[in-house]
Design a protein around this motif. Structure first.
Motif, PDB file in Angstrom:
ATOM      1  N   LEU A 138      -8.810  36.086 -40.466  1.00 25.46           N
ATOM      2  CA  LEU A 138      -9.790  37.032 -41.002  1.00 25.46           C
ATOM      3  C   LEU A 138      -9.097  38.084 -41.863  1.00 25.46           C
ATOM      4  O   LEU A 138      -9.482  38.330 -43.010  1.00 25.46           O
ATOM      5  N   ARG A 139      -8.054  38.689 -41.322  1.00 25.07           N
ATOM      6  CA  ARG A 139      -7.416  39.818 -42.011  1.00 25.07           C
ATOM      7  C   ARG A 139      -6.715  39.381 -43.299  1.00 25.07           C
ATOM      8  O   ARG A 139      -6.838  40.027 -44.330  1.00 25.07           O
ATOM      9  N   HIS A 140      -5.977  38.298 -43.227  1.00 23.39           N
ATOM     10  CA  HIS A 140      -5.138  37.927 -44.368  1.00 23.39           C
ATOM     11  C   HIS A 140      -5.793  36.924 -45.313  1.00 23.39           C
ATOM     12  O   HIS A 140      -5.419  36.848 -46.478  1.00 23.39           O
TER      13      HIS A 140
ATOM     14  N   GLY B  52      -9.407  36.300 -45.137  1.00 19.47           N
ATOM     15  CA  GLY B  52     -10.845  36.543 -45.286  1.00 19.47           C
ATOM     16  C   GLY B  52     -11.696  35.415 -44.750  1.00 19.47           C
ATOM     17  O   GLY B  52     -12.823  35.222 -45.191  1.00 19.47           O
TER      18      GLY B  52
ATOM     19  N   ARG C 297      -8.765  34.871 -54.167  1.00 21.46           N
ATOM     20  CA  ARG C 297     -10.036  35.136 -53.476  1.00 21.46           C
ATOM     21  C   ARG C 297     -11.142  35.678 -54.373  1.00 21.46           C
ATOM     22  O   ARG C 297     -12.013  36.429 -53.913  1.00 21.46           O
TER      23      ARG C 297
ATOM     24  N   ARG D 103      -2.447  43.758 -52.397  1.00 24.65           N
ATOM     25  CA  ARG D 103      -2.171  42.376 -52.811  1.00 24.65           C
ATOM     26  C   ARG D 103      -1.595  42.332 -54.219  1.00 24.65           C
ATOM     27  O   ARG D 103      -0.802  41.465 -54.550  1.00 24.65           O
TER      28      ARG D 103
ATOM     29  N   VAL E  16     -17.150  35.824 -45.123  1.00 25.85           N
ATOM     30  CA  VAL E  16     -16.819  37.223 -45.377  1.00 25.85           C
ATOM     31  C   VAL E  16     -16.804  37.398 -46.889  1.00 25.85           C
ATOM     32  O   VAL E  16     -16.077  36.687 -47.590  1.00 25.85           O
TER      33      VAL E  16
ATOM     34  N   SER F  75     -14.070  37.755 -52.160  1.00 18.83           N
ATOM     35  CA  SER F  75     -14.040  38.108 -50.728  1.00 18.83           C
ATOM     36  C   SER F  75     -13.000  39.179 -50.443  1.00 18.83           C
ATOM     37  O   SER F  75     -12.542  39.317 -49.318  1.00 18.83           O
TER      38      SER F  75
ATOM     39  N   VAL G  45     -12.168  42.506 -49.586  1.00 21.42           N
ATOM     40  CA  VAL G  45     -12.862  43.647 -49.020  1.00 21.42           C
ATOM     41  C   VAL G  45     -11.932  44.302 -48.003  1.00 21.42           C
ATOM     42  O   VAL G  45     -11.152  43.636 -47.338  1.00 21.42           O
TER      43      VAL G  45
ATOM     44  N   LEU H 214     -11.145  45.441 -44.636  1.00 21.91           N
ATOM     45  CA  LEU H 214     -11.761  44.982 -43.393  1.00 21.91           C
ATOM     46  C   LEU H 214     -12.367  46.124 -42.591  1.00 21.91           C
ATOM     47  O   LEU H 214     -13.394  45.943 -41.931  1.00 21.91           O
TER      48      LEU H 214
END
Lengths: 320, 320
Positions: free
Chosen positions: A270-272, A274, B52, B112, B276, B307, B309, B311
């Motif tokens: 999830l964190r890295h 998505g 992403r 990133r 997500v 995606s 975002v 978190l």
């Protein structure tokens, strides 16, 4: 020479029977995840399709084959994903599908099966109880029993993932595969051993459902009395002898992952990346977390096999 | 006959310059989301790639073009996604890339960009301030300024999504496209109007950043003094005249969505599709939520454009 139940020509031909929606799925490096894990990690994403798992590849083969032979019905036991996929493919090919599931299967998976109009029967037991009930229904009604991993179409369908990986095999040196009944591991493993033998095929199973991994290590079927894992998609107790025979030829290793690592794996994806994934799909990341030295600096692919998860449970596992 | 800045032959040729990792992205119906919205909804998923978002399609064109002409550097202003994508494509093609972003851009996007080794400069203002600073850097250093939506490659890159949609145009009758600078809307819109003119092209912008939508409705450039939306990826104040001219030819409508609908859209994409998404990517669903009668029973495609975002913010928006 591999002597498994699988055949490369049949696997190549299988692509033609599968809705293209399930084929040629994304394969891409996630640098953020790799940095966090100390290696290069590419994701093979099997969740961006109508049933949110790789199972559609196999059920497309099953359903088109039944239709071609004039059959009109099928039944399967399922932890959820096979049932949803068979229901979906059955509707597309005009089949009357019945799914038998454990009442413990995630509600989200069961709701989606019902929404297809598929008949759903719940049993008061685990996946192996559901298997027995599905077999009884097949006998009573004289309809096809679809058995995940035992039925060759389920392995051939999963094996088409292997064809897609083999095309890009120069970009990685190991593939991490969630291990349950063994369809994905034997299917993908067969293709990689045939076309890209330098790539390590590493299967990952939860410590709470270790039957196939123990069987692999002891080179004979080992059953367990119970399972205890959040990775419902891979929680079986009775390995199928023919699948184990294949696995012994195509897998380089089978390892076990603790529940805490599976949860951390879901959080990291999830964190890295998505990505919302179901616990089974986090097994590859979990394996790296459990043995970072083994994987340090390597170029890995992890197959994200499904995203069907109860959101309430998911939030509980991944909340900050 | 469409008279935009775009050309179908150039768009088709563009596919060859783009890393295949960004092309032929998943397009599939999500029945659960459709049931919840009262129509049929297919998802075009642009997030399963190394950056992403869909922006890699355009930056691949920009970077390969610069390399072919012996150029070694480029600069862009970015809310995050263009910068990450240009940094990624620049590294692949041996370019020295500088990104100028607002200090308000999501930390995850900025991290990133830095992780790629791309030079990152933050300005104390919004996206239009970043644009001015990027232009100054380009003048000072004599390097290419990459301007999203104005530079034709960014539109042509996005337009390759249109080619993929046009191949399946018989399965839907409207496409919902997040509207910011207009690259995606004009690119996809041009292709659909050329190859599938029966498909409605509907642009969706946040009420808190309505400049392009107001411009579309008034058929002249309308600017705003500020923006106020969580959809950082589409928050501009100064529509580009040439892009508006194109949009007026290829879009059937442009609508505004409230912040609450964007948040609900993100929640629905998580709950029903397991995705997500960043706020911009929920604009299509938000548009349906705001005008359910208009879309009832229709077959829609919504492009999930990114995606990326934070978190923490995402959890805040989507927590049960």
């Amino acid at each position: 020479m591999l002597r498994t139940r699988l055949d490369l020509d049949r696997i190549r031909a299988a692509r033609r029977a599968i809705d293209p929606m399930f084929l040629d799925t994304p394969l891409y490096e996630c640098e953020a995840l790799g940095r966090a894990l100390g290696c290069a990690v590419s994701i093979k994403l099997e969740t961006a399709n109508p049933v949110r798992s790789f199972k559609g590849r196999g059920t497309e083969l099953v359903a088109s084959g039944l239709r071609d032979h004039g059959r009109t019905a099928a039944v399967c036991a399922s932890a959820g994903n096979l049932g949803w996929a068979l229901g979906w493919s059955g509707r597309r090919h005009g089949l009357d599908v019945t799914v038998v599931a454990s009442h413990r299967a995630p509600a989200a998976k069961l709701d989606r099966i019902r929404a297809l109009g598929t008949a759903l029967e719940l049993v008061d037991g685990d996946f192996d109880m559901a298997r027995q009930r599905a077999a009884a229904i097949a006998r009573e009604r004289g309809i096809r029993l679809v058995e995940d991993s035992l039925d060759i179409e389920t392995c051939e369908g999963a094996a088409t993932i292997g064809l897609e990986l083999a095309e890009r095999a120069s970009s990685f040196d190991a593939v991490l595969i969630a291990l349950g009944g063994g369809a994905m591991a034997t299917g993908v493993g067969h293709v990689l051993k045939a076309l890209a033998p330098g790539v390590d095929v590493i299967c990952v199973q939860p410590e709470g459902a270790p039957a196939m991994t123990r069987s692999f290590r002891q080179r004979r079927v080992v059953t367990t009395d119970s399972t205890d894992t959040i990775a419902d998609g891979v929680a079986g107790r009775h390995p199928i002898p023919a699948v184990l025979d294949d696995l012994l030829q195509v897998a380089d290793d089978a390892v076990l992952a603790q529940e805490a690592s599976i949860v951390t794996g879901m959080r990291m994806l999830l964190r890295h990346a998505g990505l919302v994934v179901e616990p089974s799909a986090a097994l590859g990341v979990a394996a790296v977390l459990e043995d970072p030295d083994r994987f340090a600096g390597r170029r890995l692919v992890t197959i994200i096999c499904g995203s069907n998860v109860d959101l309430d449970a998911y939030h509980h596992w991944t909340r900050p």
